[in-house]
Design an enzyme around this catalytic site. Structure first.
Site, PDB file in Angstrom:
ATOM      1  N   ASP A 184      33.287  29.711  41.998  1.00 56.48           N
ATOM      2  CA  ASP A 184      32.868  28.434  41.437  1.00 56.48           C
ATOM      3  C   ASP A 184      33.156  28.372  39.934  1.00 56.48           C
ATOM      4  O   ASP A 184      32.898  29.327  39.201  1.00 56.48           O
ATOM      5  CB  ASP A 184      31.352  28.304  41.676  1.00 56.48           C
ATOM      6  CG  ASP A 184      30.791  26.968  41.252  1.00 56.48           C
ATOM      7  OD1 ASP A 184      31.123  25.961  41.910  1.00 56.48           O
ATOM      8  OD2 ASP A 184      30.034  26.919  40.264  1.00 56.48           O
ATOM      9  N   GLU A 236      38.925  43.633  40.776  1.00 57.54           N
ATOM     10  CA  GLU A 236      38.653  45.067  40.907  1.00 57.54           C
ATOM     11  C   GLU A 236      37.508  45.314  41.900  1.00 57.54           C
ATOM     12  O   GLU A 236      37.544  46.244  42.694  1.00 57.54           O
ATOM     13  CB  GLU A 236      38.281  45.613  39.532  1.00 57.54           C
ATOM     14  CG  GLU A 236      38.052  47.104  39.479  1.00 57.54           C
ATOM     15  CD  GLU A 236      37.414  47.487  38.146  1.00 57.54           C
ATOM     16  OE1 GLU A 236      38.170  47.646  37.173  1.00 57.54           O
ATOM     17  OE2 GLU A 236      36.173  47.596  38.072  1.00 57.54           O
TER      18      GLU A 236
HETATM   19  C1  GLC Z   1      31.344  23.437  40.982  1.00 54.32           C
HETATM   20  C2  GLC Z   1      30.650  23.035  42.261  1.00 54.32           C
HETATM   21  C3  GLC Z   1      29.659  21.945  41.958  1.00 54.32           C
HETATM   22  C4  GLC Z   1      28.651  22.473  40.979  1.00 54.32           C
HETATM   23  C5  GLC Z   1      29.327  23.033  39.731  1.00 54.32           C
HETATM   24  C6  GLC Z   1      28.388  23.871  38.934  1.00 54.32           C
HETATM   25  O1  GLC Z   1      32.138  22.447  40.475  1.00 54.32           O
HETATM   26  O2  GLC Z   1      31.589  22.675  43.232  1.00 54.32           O
HETATM   27  O3  GLC Z   1      29.034  21.462  43.104  1.00 54.32           O
HETATM   28  O4  GLC Z   1      27.776  21.450  40.615  1.00 54.32           O
HETATM   29  O5  GLC Z   1      30.419  23.870  40.039  1.00 54.32           O
HETATM   30  O6  GLC Z   1      28.090  25.058  39.612  1.00 54.32           O
END
Ligand code: GLC
Ligand code: CA
Length: 479
Positions: A184, A236
């Site tokens: 993410d 890693e």
């Molecule tokens: C990413 C996720 C989103 C979230 C953001 C912060 O973009 O897909 O849903 O709000 O990261 O974690």
């Protein structure tokens, strides 16, 4: 590489299937619906976060990296789900949220050195979800950095102890059998070490941004030149497990990510909409860049059916014929449109309408729950799995046929010259012709018709009908 042309099915656990009547989707619910995913022809599931979370950002604010939120079940439920998925040949990818924790993660108090603190806001950085990127902590009276909601303090990845903790969390899930991670907000891990101001944006960003956020050019608040240090620490820890990066950047800036990760989302192509020229340019650039994966939609953006409207079926044919992995967000395989959301909103960044529960049947809760759904389903009578199962010509039927054809589509892809409003590509022995225009476009089919968007769409071998598409097997062509 099992993921080369894989269809990866994104599950938003809260909205997929509830198993205990509390109105919240859960891991046992997902297990009970693996049939649907297998029949679709997907190769993997990607689970959006199911970790303990106070839900300021519905799971993307993680309060514990190596546990399951009781809303979703237990670690044993997770193990059972992984085993059941693997038994069906489905790989399992989990979402990993390395940029920030929840403000309720114990580290926030116990390990201040894991975060970025200053006595006063250090610069002009703006949070992605609005307002300044610095929030005052009433306990210490100091300011901490957050790239998203204030409840999501950014981790300081320049601290080697943070990297070590993240590596051990990744290993925890690998040992439980996961096959990969969706990373993410990966551009955020390294920022400018001197925390210098972001300059004003001199030109529009290549991807849509919230107004306030788009006024700055985020050269210092994200995507630092040494981002590779963070990415290599992740690599890693996971060896050759699949790493998918969410880097919300134009394709030309993805190089540092594709160097270390296996797949990076192609957001420019996702955002091209039914504009054939833009699609051709962005798709060609993504293929050229390599390692890009196609996104129909996800829990953050308008749904695929809504973005393409009358061109939706044609867009299905195009996106499911492209080389590289394709990410199908739950419900997109039914043509589910954006829903109404709820009032007052649950998500402060206005994404409820992309997160309505999955519609399994035409009952009032869509078969999602026997209780009261946390977010109401979106007109399940109009669009649900049970009805579409019975209808070969349904969107679900189209997805299944496309995914089946995709299995033996060739690897070399060429975009061909074609009339305005159309996209035509050749992949191995298949010719894929798509028309987003209002009028039928002349294009001579070579070979045998293998698929059409609707029965009869491909009847005329000299054209691509308006808002339609067909696939032909060019290798069967005579002469
Ligand atoms: C990413 C996720 C989103 C979230 C953001 C912060 O973009 O897909 O849903 O709000 O990261 O974690
Ligand atoms: Ca439940």
């Amino acid at each position: 590489m099992w993921w080369r042309d894989a269809v990866i099915y994104q599950i938003y656990p809260r909205s997929f299937q509830d198993s205990n009547g509390d109105g919240i989707g859960d891991l046992p619910g997902i297990l009970s619906r693996l049939d649907h995913i297998e029949r679709l022809g997907a190769s993997a599931i990607w689970l959006s976060p199911f970790y303990p979370s106070p839900n300021a950002d519905f799971g993307y604010d993680v309060a514990g990296y190596t546990a399951v939120d009781p809303d979703y079940g237990t670690l044993e439920d997770f193990d059972r789900l992984v085993a059941a998925a693997h038994e069906r040949g489905l790989h399992v990818i989990v979402d990993f949220v390395p940029c920030h924790t929840s403000i309720e993660h114990p580290w926030f108090r116990e390990r201040p050195d894991f975060y970025v603190w200053r006595d006063a806001p250090a610069n002009n950085w703006v949070a992605r979800f609005g307002g300044p990127a610095w929030a005052r902590d009433p306990v210490t009276e100091r300011y901490y950095l957050h790239s998203f909601f204030p409840e999501q303090p950014d981790l300081n990845w320049r601290n080697p102890d943070v990297r070590a903790e993240m590596q051990s969390a990744l290993r925890f899930w690998l040992e439980r059998g996961v096959d990969g991670f969706r990373l993410d907000a990966i551009t955020r891990l390294f920022k400018d070490p001197e925390l210098r101001d972001d300059p004003a944006a001199s030109e529009p960003f290549a991807l849509p941004l919230p107004e306030e956020y788009g006024r700055l050019s985020h050269v210092n608040s994200a995507n630092a030149p040494d981002i590779g240090v963070a990415l290599r620490a992740i690599r890693e820890a996971v060896g050759d497990a699949l790493l998918i990066g969410e880097a919300y950047l134009p394709t030309v800036q993805l190089r540092p990510y594709t160097e270390i990760l296996d797949v990076v989302f192609a957001f420019e192509a996702m955002n091209a909409g039914p504009d054939a020229d833009r699609l051709k340019t962005t798709v060609a650039a993504a293929i050229e860049a390599g390692k890009l994966g196609w996104v129909l939609s996800n829990h953050d953006f308008a749904r695929f059916a809504t973005r393409f409207g009358e061109n939706f079926r044609a867009a299905c044919v195009l996106f499911l014929s492209l080389p590289g992995p394709v990410f199908v967000y739950q419900g997109d395989e039914l043509g589910t449109p954006d829903g109404p959301g709820v009032d007052p909103p649950l998500d402060r960044h206005q994404r409820d309408r992309f997160r309505h529960p999955m519609q399994w049947n035409g009952s009032s809760t869509g078969g999602f729950t026997t209780g009261t759904p946390w977010l109401p389903p979106n007109e399940p009578q109009q669009c649900n799995v049970a009805d579409q199962e019975k209808d070969e010509d349904s969107v679900l039927g189209l997805f299944r046929r496309l995914i089946r054809l995709r299995r033996d589509i060739g690897s070399e892809t060429r975009l061909l010259d074609s009339p305005p409003g159309t996209v035509v590509l050749e992949r191995g022995g298949q010719l894929v012709a798509v028309n987003f225009g209002n009028a039928s476009a002349p294009f001579a089919r070579r070979g045998e018709l293998a698929l059409e968007t609707r029965r009869g769409d491909g009847a005329d071998p000299e054209t691509i009908p308006a808002h339609a598409a067909w696939i032909a097997r060019a290798d069967h062509a005579r002469g």
